[in-house]
Design a protein around this motif. Sequence first.
Motif, PDB file in Angstrom:
ATOM      1  N   ASP A   4       9.648   9.110  -2.419  1.00 36.85           N
ATOM      2  CA  ASP A   4       8.362   9.953  -2.598  1.00 36.85           C
ATOM      3  C   ASP A   4       8.058  10.605  -1.287  1.00 36.85           C
ATOM      4  O   ASP A   4       7.689  11.994  -1.561  1.00 36.85           O
TER       5      ASP A   4
ATOM      6  N   THR B 116       0.753  -1.279  -0.050  1.00 41.79           N
ATOM      7  CA  THR B 116       0.105   0.060  -0.031  1.00 41.79           C
ATOM      8  C   THR B 116       0.896   1.284   0.029  1.00 41.79           C
ATOM      9  O   THR B 116       0.426   2.289  -0.372  1.00 41.79           O
ATOM     10  N   GLN B 117       2.181   1.141   0.462  1.00 43.45           N
ATOM     11  CA  GLN B 117       2.721   2.115   0.484  1.00 43.45           C
ATOM     12  C   GLN B 117       3.705   2.855  -1.020  1.00 43.45           C
ATOM     13  O   GLN B 117       4.237   3.661  -0.928  1.00 43.45           O
ATOM     14  N   ASN B 118       3.740   1.930  -1.908  1.00 49.77           N
ATOM     15  CA  ASN B 118       4.278   2.363  -3.224  1.00 49.77           C
ATOM     16  C   ASN B 118       3.733   3.672  -3.595  1.00 49.77           C
ATOM     17  O   ASN B 118       2.509   3.840  -3.686  1.00 49.77           O
ATOM     18  N   PRO B 119       4.616   4.554  -4.030  1.00 51.65           N
ATOM     19  CA  PRO B 119       4.233   5.539  -4.503  1.00 51.65           C
ATOM     20  C   PRO B 119       3.014   5.628  -5.500  1.00 51.65           C
ATOM     21  O   PRO B 119       2.912   4.894  -6.425  1.00 51.65           O
ATOM     22  N   GLN B 120       1.825   6.594  -5.494  1.00 57.72           N
ATOM     23  CA  GLN B 120       0.514   6.737  -6.242  1.00 57.72           C
ATOM     24  C   GLN B 120       0.499   8.393  -6.557  1.00 57.72           C
ATOM     25  O   GLN B 120       0.708   9.185  -5.686  1.00 57.72           O
ATOM     26  N   GLY B 121       0.247   8.722  -7.806  1.00 64.11           N
ATOM     27  CA  GLY B 121       0.320  10.118  -8.265  1.00 64.11           C
ATOM     28  C   GLY B 121      -1.188  10.678  -7.688  1.00 64.11           C
ATOM     29  O   GLY B 121      -2.040   9.898  -7.226  1.00 64.11           O
TER      30      GLY B 121
END
Length: 432
Positions: free
Chosen positions: A182, A116-121
């Motif tokens: 991020d 869930t912590q993978n970077p999202q724009g």
Amino acid sequence: MNRILPIITLLLSFALVANAQTGTWTGKAEAQGSKITFVFHLDGDQPTVDFPDRSVKGIAISVERTDMGKVIIRIPMIGATYEGLWLGKKIVGSFTQMGQSLPLTLTPGEEKPNRTQNPQGPFPYSTEEVSYTNGEAVLQGTLVLPDGYSRKTPVLIFVSGSGQEDRDETIFEHKPFAVIADALGRAGIATLRCDDRGVGGSTGDVLNATTEDFRDDALAGVKLLRERFDKVGVIGHSEGGTIALMLAAGKQVDFIVSLAGMAVSGLETLVAQNRTLLLSAGYSEDVVEVYCKAMGQACDVRLHGGKMPLPDELDLPDELKQNYQVMITQLQLPWMKKFLSLDMRPLLGCITCPVLALNGTKDVQVDYESNIGALQKGLPANPGSRIEAIEGVNHLFQHCNTGAVTEYWQIEETIAPEVLEIIVKWLLSFAE
């Protein structure tokens, strides 16, 4: 720290999996209280097996099928076999290695982890692909540039742990460097993260490279950043934390962040690491002492010459003799010889820049007490420095139960939020 984990051979040598018709099949086996996930890819001319909770992928297998639905899978690399009966929605069978058999049931498909912590724009920063050289090595990476950045914006280069890693330091499908970059980018701090030699877009000799070569790779990145920024630092994880300390001792950076960095010697780290792993695997104190004593002697011989203890001379179980032999082979690598002799303690007094050093209290790969203690004792007093043990986190700075490597895959969290907060707040003090 893949290079300093010869014990992974031990962990793998207790289990393996199988499959039946085509497609992907997944199962879990339990050995000595540890669950091991097997993912068999049976399509195509080159079938393989993955061990995702060991961060091992693409091991070649052979598959034999019978008209009665029996499936036989052989894994030559580890001398193992799986035999199962295909029952349509599952394959029921057993995995055999070194005379030991484990029940293993496979089901179709592959379990995907939740990261869930993978970077999202959307992202409040831009990215730029860069390339630079250190001798014949070409390093490629991603430069994160916060909106409105200037020469006064703090910038750091990431340095990964041992073993060849991509620019995100991807391990067990976690991307810790991407997550940290991020968080820093959103806070207005620039970063550069690069593929290690031989990974992704980077090239260079890996087989003969040592920690000094990886330090010089990082230094080349520092020089690149100095062309655009006034304040340049390093953020390193594990061996990368040691490299950050090396660069700081050489007065080549303005500040450093060491995450699970090693300040004591590589020899001490390797022996302590194996002692912890063997005890957690259920071996007795006496057996562990024999193994670690022999390992220490073998490492000393690698550094100073002499005769190494041979596996057959040791009063050890067969699987530990095999593991010891693998360790002896690894000792011949140039990287390992340099790693064993690494000891930052004599150089800590040379470090005058601010240091943020964090180590997890449940780290089983780099002992927090000895390394935090060495830093507290050896670093000169500096009001900008912070040395802290983070309670309840492992080598990857995940909240965990035991800290064992086998937990890394199972944990959804990539990095503890409080660790990210500490890093960001500490670095922002340089922007004031």
